[in-house]
Design a protein around this motif. Sequence first.
Motif, PDB file in Angstrom:
ATOM      1  N   LYS A 321     -22.484  42.683  53.956  1.00 45.19           N
ATOM      2  CA  LYS A 321     -22.665  41.290  53.582  1.00 45.19           C
ATOM      3  C   LYS A 321     -23.780  40.658  54.414  1.00 45.19           C
ATOM      4  CE  LYS A 321     -17.928  40.335  52.080  1.00 45.19           C
ATOM      5  NZ  LYS A 321     -16.759  39.449  52.284  1.00 45.19           N
ATOM      6  N   GLU A 325     -23.205  34.906  53.294  1.00 45.43           N
ATOM      7  CA  GLU A 325     -21.937  35.141  52.606  1.00 45.43           C
ATOM      8  C   GLU A 325     -20.756  34.721  53.473  1.00 45.43           C
ATOM      9  OE1 GLU A 325     -21.407  38.687  50.103  1.00 45.43           O
ATOM     10  OE2 GLU A 325     -23.425  39.281  50.741  1.00 45.43           O
ATOM     11  N   TRP A 331     -21.661  29.545  49.952  1.00 52.95           N
ATOM     12  CA  TRP A 331     -21.832  30.707  49.081  1.00 52.95           C
ATOM     13  C   TRP A 331     -21.124  30.511  47.735  1.00 52.95           C
ATOM     14  CZ3 TRP A 331     -25.175  34.482  49.177  1.00 52.95           C
ATOM     15  CH2 TRP A 331     -24.963  35.621  48.403  1.00 52.95           C
TER      16      TRP A 331
END
Length: 714
Positions: A321, A325, A331
Amino acid sequence: VKATGRIQEDVPVVKENDERATARLTSYPLPMDKELNRLHLLSGRLFSSEEGVLVDPKYAEANGIEPGDSIEIVAEGKKVSLTVVGTATSPEFIYPLKDASNPYPDPKSFGIIMISHEEAKQVLNMPGQINQVVIKLAPGADAKEVERKVEKILEPYGSLISYPRKDQLSHAAVQAEIDGLELASRYMPMIFFVIAAGVQVILLGRLIKSQRLQIATMKAIGYENRQIMLHYTGYALSVTTAGAVLGIGIGIVLASAISDMYAMFFNLPKTIGGVNGKAVAISLVLSTLTGLISGISASWRIITLSPAQGMRPEPPKGSSKIIIEGWKWLWQRLHSSWKMSLRSIFRNRTRFAITVLGVASAAAILLLALFFNDAVDYMMGRYFSGENRYDYLVNFTQPVKADEISSWSRWEGVQRVEPMLQVPVKFYAPGAGGEEGKSEDNVITGLSRTSQLKMVFNEKEEVIPIPEEGILINERTAKKLGLKVGDKVKVETKMSIGPSREAYVKVVGINQQLMMAGGAFASLATANEILNEGQIITAAMLKVDPLAGGEIEKRLNDMTGVASVVSREKEKDNIMQLMDSMIYFIGIMVLFALVLGLAIVYNSSVMSFNERKRELASLRIIGLMRNEVSGILFKEILLQSLVGIAVGLPAGRVLGEMYIAAVSTDLYTMPVVIYPQTYVLSAVIAVSFVVVGHFFTVNRVKKLELVEVMKNQD
């Protein structure tokens, strides 16, 4: 030590229609083969010891003077006709300025007349005399010690002012320009070479990745790592060599054009426009090193690739990630296209860094180019509307009593008349033990305490009233001599007439001027007190009705005691004409910025497109429209460009400050002024080449063959 004695004096020039100009009459001993500051003849012939003068080419061109014409000057109160036999220039007159109060030449009203020493003595009635000594020091000589000895020798004759070459007006102006060019040559090539190397590393890395199978095959049949690396490094070298040859050719053409411009601006011989072999060699070496370093850096991964690994497709990288994120509140609110763009950016950090660096460099160069326009605009407004509010500045041949101009205010069309007294002085900073320390030649300008035609500003751009007692010293002079408000400074007068005077004056304020970095101000009473005089003045300022300006100027020019009449509007127009030459430099810098930014954005977009063909084709197959797919690429390049612009604009201001620090002298400086709209304009231009660069990539999306791209490549 070598020395040459000469005569130099500013004399009024009587032109057609009784207009006035000022010429700096400078004598040269004949023969001058072994003398200092020899002349470079440009046209016509050299003067003889009995007749003929040479003039500087700018003055001749501005006033339509040709060999054979006559110039009428006023010397010793009578008119003298001098025959022009040609034009010439000299290192000390390549940037002819009357004084440091206006750092821009005005060839229409001020020029240099070069004459034989024998004729100068007759014209100025100075038999067997000189009023200047030009000295060249031997290597390693103590300049201060020589200066002290020379001043002691000349003290009985009235030694006034001595200054080193660095303070000579032409030298200071040219040296400031050289310092600015040196700064640009130090940083600009480095920026371009770093970006070029980064782009080549990315391109070669992608090429090597796409030829993974071929590299493995070559290794399997016996090719060594260094041979394969040399193959790809050779590709980088061939690109940089071809680019270097093309760039050197273009550079020679541009350098020739710029050299001609400098030759015209600084009265230099046209021979300065030749090919610089050293610069060509350095360019080739740097270009070769750029290709070599980028080729080796990109192909280094070949060493770790075994034939067996290369025969298989490269395994996909881990899908860890990205940092954004982890910010779930952000996000979860992002559209899927933004998420794909952000993931692509964070997983291609090298390309991201190069793109940001390229766009930042382009934005910085853009801001630096546009900054000059802001600085000049501010400086012109401050100088002509803030500091100087007169219409005419009248300089006298000799100091006169202030009451001699009292009748001028009754002339038809004259709205206001104010006296001015300019006193050349030397300031001495107090040293240790009560002895005098550092010193500096300067000018004290005496003004009326209620002056409305000449204003003095501080560093906060606030008007400072003229004090009843004491002086307002300039910021640069105060720093150089270590002075502050409340200190007493020793002042020694350097008037060309009358004995030298000494006085201690209190510093009551610090002023800041732009066009002339030096200069101090005081009341007329204080300036006269320093001279031990009554109410004398050396100039007068007039505010007049615009409709009566021409008649008043003619009336002033008819006066024999008037040395020059300076029109503020003509002075402004002259400076604006000189500023036109800046357009070329600004245009070149803007062009460089546009080419750099467009190339970086285009390369980054194309590389992203080529690497993600299958991904983009898959999105098209599942139903996304072409504009939605191209929007993913646009968001990616836009994010990188916005970061680059955010970094580049402050960097551009820093470059501007560095440039100003390099070109500023004790004689004049420029302000670091960047208007808010300039930041906006630079950002808009930067975003525009992002859009243009992306436009070319959109065409590739339109031509994407979905079936062909989705096939498995063996």
